[in-house]
Design a protein around this motif. Structure first.
Motif, short mmCIF file in Angstrom:
data_model
loop_
_atom_site.label_atom_id
_atom_site.label_comp_id
_atom_site.label_asym_id
_atom_site.label_seq_id
_atom_site.Cartn_x
_atom_site.Cartn_y
_atom_site.Cartn_z
N ALA A 110 52.49 34.57 33.17
CA ALA A 110 51.17 34.09 32.76
C ALA A 110 50.25 33.95 33.96
O ALA A 110 49.05 34.26 33.89
N GLY A 111 50.82 33.51 35.10
CA GLY A 111 50.03 33.40 36.33
C GLY A 111 49.52 34.76 36.80
O GLY A 111 48.36 34.90 37.20
N TYR A 112 50.39 35.77 36.74
CA TYR A 112 49.97 37.13 37.13
C TYR A 112 48.83 37.62 36.24
O TYR A 112 47.85 38.21 36.71
N LEU A 113 48.98 37.37 34.92
CA LEU A 113 47.95 37.82 33.98
C LEU A 113 46.62 37.11 34.22
O LEU A 113 45.55 37.73 34.12
N ARG A 114 46.68 35.83 34.54
CA ARG A 114 45.44 35.11 34.84
C ARG A 114 44.73 35.72 36.05
O ARG A 114 43.50 35.86 36.07
N GLU A 115 45.52 36.09 37.07
CA GLU A 115 44.94 36.73 38.25
C GLU A 115 44.29 38.06 37.89
O GLU A 115 43.20 38.40 38.37
N GLN A 116 44.95 38.83 37.02
CA GLN A 116 44.42 40.11 36.58
C GLN A 116 43.10 39.93 35.83
O GLN A 116 42.14 40.68 36.04
N ILE A 117 43.08 38.91 34.97
CA ILE A 117 41.85 38.67 34.19
C ILE A 117 40.71 38.26 35.10
O ILE A 117 39.57 38.72 34.95
N ARG A 118 41.02 37.38 36.07
CA ARG A 118 39.97 36.95 37.00
C ARG A 118 39.45 38.13 37.82
O ARG A 118 38.25 38.29 38.04
N SER A 119 40.36 38.99 38.27
CA SER A 119 39.96 40.16 39.06
C SER A 119 39.10 41.10 38.24
O SER A 119 38.06 41.61 38.71
#
Length: 385
Positions: A110-119
């Motif tokens: 979930a942390g990785y996905l949040r980073e992807q969404i922010r990017s």
């Protein structure tokens, strides 16, 4: 009495007489229809003889047998419930550990996905459009398009991994709930059976006390003990005659070669030695009485075939093993028997659990070794501790 002997003779003939292929045939893979028919007839006869033999017992003796049989069955069920509960608890421990690992993995994904969404949000769609419209540097356009494709593919994989982990977690959580409910049911059943066991044990105490008072009131204690000993002798005589053809176990050393090397059937000190005298030398012990705790494992001293496993007055749940060459070992006062007539056993294998059946006041194991039906001193055959 004669009836009882006939029953035991028939029991053993059922095991070895009606099926001579057990002892003599070179191939044990085929049984003729004629032999199967004879076997079924012997089983039918055996039930009738057993009923008649048990009719010779007094009312109190029959009540004692029934109570001790019921206790043995409850103890076996409690042991099964306990094993099932233990296995369920171990499974739940593993599932909860798996649940923690999956939850940690899910949080990380979930942390990785949040980073992807922010990017993705920071970059927006304009940069991607500018690259497509920029025709001045074709090589750079190609590199950036490959980069964007890689990012999108990676993002898709991470989403799929996240969803897969979430599904796994749901499965584990569902199993935890199901197993937890099953465990509670097993624990309730276990408690219920323990309560039943306590009730049956109280009944047994009353019957044993009444039986002791009845024997003492008539002054028949010695007479009863001598009758019990005679009954065992008659059983052994019938068994010896019937099993003379049994060969020694194929995977064990010949019994005579094991003198002084045999293992003890149970841990515990000897309470009564072979040859000990009682009642002004009118009663001689033909075996050992070994101290034991209720439920302790009783083990076979050597490989062989079980030729008797049933309740015998004065000895409770008795098990007899034929070791070939005319040698037998006897185990009495057991709480439960884990082997049946006809079973092959190995040396050291659990065959029973210790108890005080047969109307005994204290827990222990009665143990004998016989050769050709004659008692031998077990101490000279079992290894020193």
């Amino acid at each position: 009495m004669r009836c009882l002997v006939l029953v035991f003779t028939l029991l053993v003939s059922l095991l070895v007489g009606s099926t001579p292929l057990l002892a003599n045939a070179s191939s044990q893979d085929e049984v003729s229809e004629k032999q199967l028919k004879a076997l079924r007839q012997d089983i039918s006869k055996l039930q009738g003889w057993l009923k008649e033999a048990r009719g010779e017992h007094s009312q109190l003796e029959n009540r004692l047998r029934e109570t001790e049989v019921q206790i043995g069955q409850l103890v076996t069920r409690i042991a099964d419930n306990s094993r099932e509960a233990s296995e369920l608890e171990q499974r739940l421990t593993r599932l909860r550990s798996e649940q923690r690992g999956l939850q940690s993995q899910l949080d990380q994904q979930a942390g990785y996905l949040r980073e992807q969404i922010r990017s993705a949000y920071a970059m927006g769609r304009q940069e991607y459009l500018k690259v497509l419209l920029n025709q001045q540097e074709p090589d750079r356009v190609a590199r950036l398009l490959r980069y964007y494709d890689y990012i999108n593919k990676k993002r898709t994989e991470q989403i799929e991994e996240y969803l897969g982990t979430a599904r796994q977690l749901n499965v584990v959580q569902s199993e935890i709930i199901t197993r937890g409910k099953t465990l509670e049911e097993v624990r309730r059943s276990l408690q219920s059976r323990r309560n039943e066991l306590l009730a049956e044990q109280k009944k047994r105490q009353i019957v044993v006390k009444q039986l002791s008072q009845e024997i003492a009131g008539k002054g028949n204690e010695l007479k009863t003990l001598l009758a019990d000993q005679k009954r065992l002798e008659q059983l052994l005589e019938a068994v010896t005659e019937a099993i003379v053809r049994l060969p020694p176990p194929r995977d064990a050393s010949p019994f005579p070669q094991m003198r002084g090397k045999l293992p003890w059937p149970i841990k515990g000190r000897v309470l009564s030695a072979y040859g000990s005298k009682q009642y002004n030398n009118r009663l001689t012990s033909h075996g050992l009485l070994i101290q034991a705790r209720e439920g302790d494992a009783v083990r076979s001293i050597h490989g062989g075939r079980v030729v008797f496993a049933d309740w015998l007055r004065g000895f409770g749940f008795m098990l007899i093993i034929d070791h070939g060459d005319g040698y037998m070992s006897l185990y009495g006062y057991n709480q439960t028997l884990t082997k049946q007539p006809g079973d092959w056993v190995h040396g050291g294998e659990v065959i029973a659990t210790a108890g005080s059946t047969g109307g005994q006041q204290n827990n222990g194991l009665y143990f004998e070794i016989r050769s050709g039906g004659q008692p031998l001193d077990p101490i000279s055959w079992i290894a020193r501790r």
